[in-house]
Scaffold this motif. Structure first.
Motif, mmCIF file in Angstrom:
data_model
loop_
_atom_site.group_PDB
_atom_site.id
_atom_site.type_symbol
_atom_site.label_atom_id
_atom_site.label_comp_id
_atom_site.label_asym_id
_atom_site.label_seq_id
_atom_site.Cartn_x
_atom_site.Cartn_y
_atom_site.Cartn_z
ATOM 1 N N HIS A 104 0.830 -1.202 0.000
ATOM 2 C CA HIS A 104 0.000 0.000 0.000
ATOM 3 C C HIS A 104 0.867 1.255 0.000
ATOM 4 N N ALA A 105 0.728 2.042 -1.042
ATOM 5 C CA ALA A 105 1.437 3.318 -1.144
ATOM 6 C C ALA A 105 0.445 4.440 -0.858
ATOM 7 N N LYS A 106 0.968 5.541 -0.354
ATOM 8 C CA LYS A 106 0.086 6.664 -0.022
ATOM 9 C C LYS A 106 0.491 7.899 -0.814
ATOM 10 N N ALA A 107 -0.488 8.547 -1.400
ATOM 11 C CA ALA A 107 -0.255 9.846 -2.033
ATOM 12 C C ALA A 107 -0.135 10.887 -0.925
ATOM 13 N N ASP A 108 0.677 11.894 -1.171
ATOM 14 C CA ASP A 108 0.896 12.943 -0.180
ATOM 15 C C ASP A 108 0.464 14.279 -0.771
ATOM 16 N N PRO A 109 -0.686 14.812 -0.375
ATOM 17 C CA PRO A 109 -1.172 16.067 -0.946
ATOM 18 C C PRO A 109 -0.184 17.224 -0.788
ATOM 19 N N ALA A 110 0.672 17.185 0.214
ATOM 20 C CA ALA A 110 1.642 18.267 0.407
ATOM 21 C C ALA A 110 2.670 18.317 -0.714
ATOM 22 N N ARG A 111 2.864 17.211 -1.425
ATOM 23 C CA ARG A 111 3.823 17.181 -2.531
ATOM 24 C C ARG A 111 3.213 17.644 -3.853
ATOM 25 N N LEU A 112 1.897 17.790 -3.889
ATOM 26 C CA LEU A 112 1.209 18.134 -5.131
ATOM 27 C C LEU A 112 1.643 19.465 -5.742
ATOM 28 N N VAL A 131 -7.012 19.971 -9.294
ATOM 29 C CA VAL A 131 -6.740 18.541 -9.255
ATOM 30 C C VAL A 131 -7.871 17.908 -8.458
ATOM 31 N N ILE A 132 -8.526 16.909 -9.047
ATOM 32 C CA ILE A 132 -9.697 16.322 -8.390
ATOM 33 C C ILE A 132 -9.386 15.014 -7.660
#
Length: 154
Positions: A104-112, A131-132
């Motif tokens: 399980h990998a997690k996206a990090d909104p702070a890197r967007l 970005v949706i």
């Protein structure tokens, strides 16, 4: 896949659907590929990493090909637009470590924001879109970023 073993004529792969035999085995297990190669005495230094991807709100459809720029020294990115107008994109953000046990990998909104800035040279209009959705996945990477291809030495 439940098990792989060397046989007199090549390999046998045991799955939930039965046993399959072949003269050659193509290891396409991605991040888990090192575990398979290790079973046969070959070390492949693969790291499980999670790239960050995202998709924008629909925009007027203008981009037909998949567009990508990549460089070993400063990353890069890619994007493509679907007929509905959404632009899917990836790259431009550091990949995160992923535990192989869960995958399980997690996206990090702070890197967007940094990710989008790195894609602006490819498509400046990304500076003004919403970005949706973002996501990540588990992929395997070797240090030089190149695929491992060819026959095994073992």
């Amino acid at each position: 896949m439940k098990a792989i073993r060397k046989s007199a004529y090549g390999f046998e792969v045991k799955t939930s659907d039965g046993i399959y035999a072949a003269a050659n085995l193509l290891n396409t297990a991605g991040a888990w590929g090192a575990r398979i190669s290790a079973q046969f005495g070959e070390t492949v230094p693969i790291r499980a990493r999670g790239p960050q991807m995202g998709v924008t709100e629909p925009l007027p459809h203008r981009i037909l090909p998949v567009v990508g720029v990549w460089a070993h020294d400063h990353g890069g990115g890619y994007l493509r637009q679907v007929e509905r107008g959404n632009i899917g994109f990836g790259g431009g953000a550091e990949r995160t470590d992923v535990p192989l046990e869960t995958g399980h990998a997690k996206a990090d909104p702070a890197r967007l924001p940094g990710q989008l800035r790195s894609l602006l040279p490819i498509l400046p209009m990304l500076a003004h879109v919403s970005v949706i959705r973002t996501w990540s996945g588990c992929e395997g990477y070797v240090e030089d970023g190149l695929p491992v291809m060819g026959a095994s030495a073992t």
